[in-house]
Design an enzyme around this catalytic site. Sequence first.
Site, short mmCIF file in Angstrom:
data_model
loop_
_atom_site.label_atom_id
_atom_site.label_comp_id
_atom_site.label_asym_id
_atom_site.label_seq_id
_atom_site.Cartn_x
_atom_site.Cartn_y
_atom_site.Cartn_z
CE LYS A 1 -3.80 -2.51 2.18
NZ LYS A 1 -4.50 -2.82 3.42
CD GLN B 1 -3.22 -4.35 6.83
OE1 GLN B 1 -3.00 -3.33 5.95
NE2 GLN B 1 -3.70 -5.35 6.30
CG ASP C 1 -9.58 0.03 4.95
OD1 ASP C 1 -9.54 -0.25 3.81
OD2 ASP C 1 -8.74 -0.45 5.75
#
Length: 283
Positions: free
Chosen positions: A52, A96, A119
Amino acid sequence: MQLIDGKSLAKDSQARVAKEVEALKQTKNIIPGLAVILVGDDSASRAYVKMKAKACKEVGFYSIVHEMPDSISQDEIIATIEMINTNPRIDGILVQLPLPKHIDAEKIIEVIDPKKDVDGFHPYNVGRLVTKLDCFVPCTPLGVMKMFEKYEIELRGKNACIVGASNIVGKPMASLLLNIDATVTITHIHTKDLKAHTLSSDIIIVGVGKPNLITADMVREGAIVIDIGINRLENGKLVGDVDFDAVKDKCSFITPVPGGAGPMTIAMLLENTLKATQAREIK
Ligand code: NAD
């Protein structure tokens, strides 16, 4: 059978984002910013964060990774997120997952400013997705929808079977398909007779984490199969949840692993972060 080339679609999307970033820089002196929180030493999580960060760099984003040890307290993570929430250089925040067992992931996600929740996991965005309002859509299912769009796959009225019902994959995938008028079945570990559901479906979308869960006898002729699973075999090979070699010849479309849903997920993270930046700019 047509192979859905997620890698190439992701490349196109990334090039579009890079162009927009350049224009934002030139005309408004704005650089999109993404902050990633990485807790602990999980090797898969580290690898995803690395990918990422690399993608952010390639499109010209400002990005920072807050690395924290396994032993960190929930309060310390919350304090870091609260600090990033007010940082004007940061448009998107990503925690994460998975987090260590002593941390309540839902509590952590709720602290993220919904406007920076790239997200799409915050309950605010989840609720807006379900009610078909503009929101941040979780990157993996958003990437799957982009693949359907790019390959002009009609979804209205189709029977879609989703295998796996997590908050980050199966449930948002179901909302997106329902929002576009597909008939959606959601299956999970307690589903009785999974095969009956997959066999009666035009579209099968699998995100479970079990190699060869979907075998050829579970797929009808002409079905569309999207494989979200990522599994590392003992010999080091990366595979999805679908017995690809046996299933592919029965499908009208199928995604490979690697090179399908994975690269699209990262591309959608970039698109979501750009969307957050553009919302900041409008203010
Ligand atoms: P999870 O463990 O949170 O959820 C797994 C789901 O699968 C659950 O709903 C569970 O009930 C269901 N399940 C388990 N065994 C099953 C079975 N035998 N039959 C039917 N359903 C079953 O996992 P997750 O975070 O949603 O991830 C799922 C998979 O997708 C993993 O392989 C993960 O690596 C992958 N993934 C890929 C991407 C990507 O970018 N391509 C993104 C997220 C997750």
